[in-house]
Design a protein around this motif. Structure first.
Motif, PDB file in Angstrom:
ATOM      1  N   GLY A   1       6.034   6.455   9.130  1.00 18.20           N
ATOM      2  CA  GLY A   1       5.735   6.922  10.476  1.00 18.20           C
ATOM      3  C   GLY A   1       4.262   6.887  10.789  1.00 18.20           C
ATOM      4  N   ALA A   2       3.904   7.691  11.763  1.00 13.78           N
ATOM      5  CA  ALA A   2       2.538   7.722  12.261  1.00 13.78           C
ATOM      6  C   ALA A   2       1.542   8.113  11.178  1.00 13.78           C
ATOM      7  CB  ALA A   2       2.431   8.688  13.431  1.00 13.78           C
ATOM      8  N   ALA A   3       1.914   9.071  10.347  1.00 13.00           N
ATOM      9  CA  ALA A   3       0.989   9.537   9.305  1.00 13.00           C
ATOM     10  C   ALA A   3       0.665   8.420   8.321  1.00 13.00           C
ATOM     11  CB  ALA A   3       1.591  10.732   8.576  1.00 13.00           C
ATOM     12  N   ASP A   4       1.674   7.604   7.979  1.00 15.01           N
ATOM     13  CA  ASP A   4       1.446   6.504   7.042  1.00 15.01           C
ATOM     14  C   ASP A   4       0.561   5.426   7.658  1.00 15.01           C
ATOM     15  OD1 ASP A   4       3.079   7.385   4.788  1.00 15.01           O
ATOM     16  OD2 ASP A   4       4.764   7.100   6.172  1.00 15.01           O
TER      17      ASP A   4
ATOM     18  N   TRP B   1       0.839  -1.203   0.000  1.00 11.73           N
ATOM     19  CA  TRP B   1       0.000   0.000   0.000  1.00 11.73           C
ATOM     20  C   TRP B   1       0.875   1.254   0.000  1.00 11.73           C
ATOM     21  CZ3 TRP B   1      -0.244   3.807   3.728  1.00 11.73           C
ATOM     22  CH2 TRP B   1      -1.258   4.747   3.565  1.00 11.73           C
ATOM     23  N   SER B   2       2.054   1.155   0.598  1.00  7.48           N
ATOM     24  CA  SER B   2       2.941   2.330   0.652  1.00  7.48           C
ATOM     25  C   SER B   2       3.378   2.778  -0.740  1.00  7.48           C
ATOM     26  CB  SER B   2       4.173   2.039   1.512  1.00  7.48           C
ATOM     27  OG  SER B   2       5.050   1.144   0.845  1.00  7.48           O
ATOM     28  N   ALA B   3       3.261   1.898  -1.731  1.00  4.53           N
ATOM     29  CA  ALA B   3       3.653   2.244  -3.101  1.00  4.53           C
ATOM     30  C   ALA B   3       2.462   2.740  -3.915  1.00  4.53           C
ATOM     31  CB  ALA B   3       4.264   1.024  -3.777  1.00  4.53           C
ATOM     32  N   ARG B   4       1.406   3.165  -3.233  1.00  2.42           N
ATOM     33  CA  ARG B   4       0.207   3.639  -3.939  1.00  2.42           C
ATOM     34  C   ARG B   4       0.553   4.805  -4.860  1.00  2.42           C
ATOM     35  NH1 ARG B   4       0.700   5.398   0.984  1.00  2.42           N
ATOM     36  NH2 ARG B   4       0.314   7.565   1.518  1.00  2.42           N
TER      37      ARG B   4
ATOM     38  N   PHE C   1      -3.135   4.437   6.404  1.00  3.49           N
ATOM     39  CA  PHE C   1      -3.456   3.057   6.038  1.00  3.49           C
ATOM     40  C   PHE C   1      -4.706   2.588   6.763  1.00  3.49           C
ATOM     41  CE2 PHE C   1      -2.908  -1.529   6.958  1.00  3.49           C
ATOM     42  CZ  PHE C   1      -3.000  -2.015   5.665  1.00  3.49           C
ATOM     43  N   LEU C   2      -4.761   2.819   8.072  1.00  2.00           N
ATOM     44  CA  LEU C   2      -5.924   2.382   8.849  1.00  2.00           C
ATOM     45  C   LEU C   2      -7.184   3.136   8.436  1.00  2.00           C
ATOM     46  CD1 LEU C   2      -4.182   2.081  12.321  1.00  2.00           C
ATOM     47  CD2 LEU C   2      -4.892   0.215  10.816  1.00  2.00           C
ATOM     48  N   THR C   3      -7.033   4.409   8.096  1.00  3.08           N
ATOM     49  CA  THR C   3      -8.169   5.197   7.617  1.00  3.08           C
ATOM     50  C   THR C   3      -8.666   4.652   6.284  1.00  3.08           C
ATOM     51  OG1 THR C   3      -7.342   7.139   8.759  1.00  3.08           O
ATOM     52  CG2 THR C   3      -8.935   7.520   6.994  1.00  3.08           C
TER      53      THR C   3
END
Length: 179
Positions: free
Chosen positions: A59-62, A44-47, A66-68
């Motif tokens: 970090g926290a924002a990622d 998902w980080s490669a969206r 993701f959870l959002t």
């Protein structure tokens, strides 16, 4: 005595996750689901055409994004959301050995309160009045005695294969009795 943190031999993240889960004797199903969620998180980080990033670089924002995304776009249930969050917490705390002051502020979704549906005596009576034959006998027997559904089997007729309850030797639907 074992050290609290295992020595991880593999250079690959998912293999390290598996090693850590096995070291702590987590079940195989937990291991499979945690590996799934961590893999999903990394992919998902490669969206939007970007490169995949290591969770150490996120970090926290990622994690929050993701959870959002799981809740708003994929409409996952609260138990699925909690499972994904638990997998990420395990990854950061136990595999990457990262202090997580920002993860303390992430809220877990609340399970919805379920109110059991219960029929009134009149509704049960109307339901039983609509039944006939063997089905009526078994429904009345199950309702009146408090037996479980699996205990209502009669010589293979009842679709759920289970022995008769203790103390019941025979149920005769033609003569409407229990021995």
């Amino acid at each position: 005595m074992k050290p609290s943190t295992p020595v991880l031999h593999s250079p690959r993240l998912l293999d390290q996750l598996r090693e850590c889960l096995r070291y702590r004797h987590y079940s195989l199903s937990t291991e499979k689901s945690y590996v799934y969620w961590v893999r999903f998180f990394v992919r998902w980080s490669a969206r939007a055409g970007g490169a995949m990033r290591h969770p150490r670089d996120m970090g926290a924002a990622d994690v929050q994004a993701f959870l959002t995304m799981l809740a708003s776009e994929r409409h996952v249930s609260s138990s699925t959301h909690n499972q994904a969050l638990s997998a990420l917490l395990f990854l950061y705390r136990d595999v990457l050995n990262t202090e997580l002051p920002w993860m303390q502020n992430i809220q877990r979704p609340q399970q919805p309160k379920r109110i059991p549906s219960v029929l009134t005596q009149a509704e049960v009576g109307a339901l039983l009045a609509q039944m006939q034959g063997t089905e009526a006998l078994l429904a009345r027997l199950l309702y009146g005695t408090g037996m479980r559904l699996m205990e209502g089997r009669v010589d293979g007729w009842w679709p759920l294969a289970a022995p008769l309850p203790e103390g019941v030797k025979q149920i005769d639907p033609q003569q409407s009795f229990v021995r």
